[in-house]
Design a protein around this motif. Structure first.
Motif, PDB file in Angstrom:
ATOM      1  N   VAL A  36      52.227  22.012  20.285  1.00 44.70           N
ATOM      2  CA  VAL A  36      51.942  22.640  21.582  1.00 44.70           C
ATOM      3  C   VAL A  36      52.277  24.128  21.528  1.00 44.70           C
ATOM      4  N   LYS A  37      53.422  24.458  20.937  1.00 42.70           N
ATOM      5  CA  LYS A  37      53.842  25.856  20.840  1.00 42.70           C
ATOM      6  C   LYS A  37      52.839  26.676  20.023  1.00 42.70           C
ATOM      7  N   GLN A  41      50.533  29.833  21.267  1.00 37.49           N
ATOM      8  CA  GLN A  41      50.632  31.145  20.627  1.00 37.49           C
ATOM      9  C   GLN A  41      49.288  31.620  20.101  1.00 37.49           C
ATOM     10  N   GLU A  42      48.480  30.695  19.593  1.00 36.63           N
ATOM     11  CA  GLU A  42      47.191  31.055  18.999  1.00 36.63           C
ATOM     12  C   GLU A  42      46.038  30.926  19.993  1.00 36.63           C
ATOM     13  N   HIS A  43      46.368  30.640  21.260  1.00 37.64           N
ATOM     14  CA  HIS A  43      45.352  30.477  22.309  1.00 37.64           C
ATOM     15  C   HIS A  43      44.254  29.511  21.873  1.00 37.64           C
ATOM     16  N   ARG A  44      44.677  28.374  21.348  1.00 36.58           N
ATOM     17  CA  ARG A  44      43.737  27.358  20.878  1.00 36.58           C
ATOM     18  C   ARG A  44      43.836  26.124  21.762  1.00 36.58           C
TER      19      ARG A  44
END
Length: 94
Positions: A36-37, A41-44
């Motif tokens: 999830v993190k 962070q990668e906007h995925r």
């Protein structure tokens, strides 16, 4: 001894946490939190599926369990021990 012999014939998924000697679900929870993190962070996008197979084992006919063990070549003594665990069992709710 029985578990060691059964695992050779019927491998367990490395993520399995029930009915084995392991750290419990905390490792799987940490892995989920990490996924999830990273997705944030990668906007995925992240798709998650939770499968609840509680009570799945006791919905299988015990004779099918024995037949499956025999088919996988489990030692006859172990097959007999598993069969004895299911012979004449009953559940009582008080």
């Amino acid at each position: 001894i029985a578990t060691a012999r059964l695992v050779r014939a019927c491998p367990i998924n490395p993520r399995q946490r029930g009915f084995i000697c392991a750290s419990g679900c905390s490792e799987n929870l940490k892995l989920f939190q990490l996924l999830v993190k990273c997705a944030k962070q990668e906007h995925r996008h992240l798709g998650v599926v939770f499968v609840d197979i509680a009570k799945a084992f006791d919905t299988v006919c015990h004779q099918h369990i024995i037949a499956g063990l025999v088919k996988r070549g489990v030692d006859p003594h172990i097959v007999h021990l598993v069969g004895e665990m299911y012979r004449d069992i009953r559940t009582y709710i008080v």
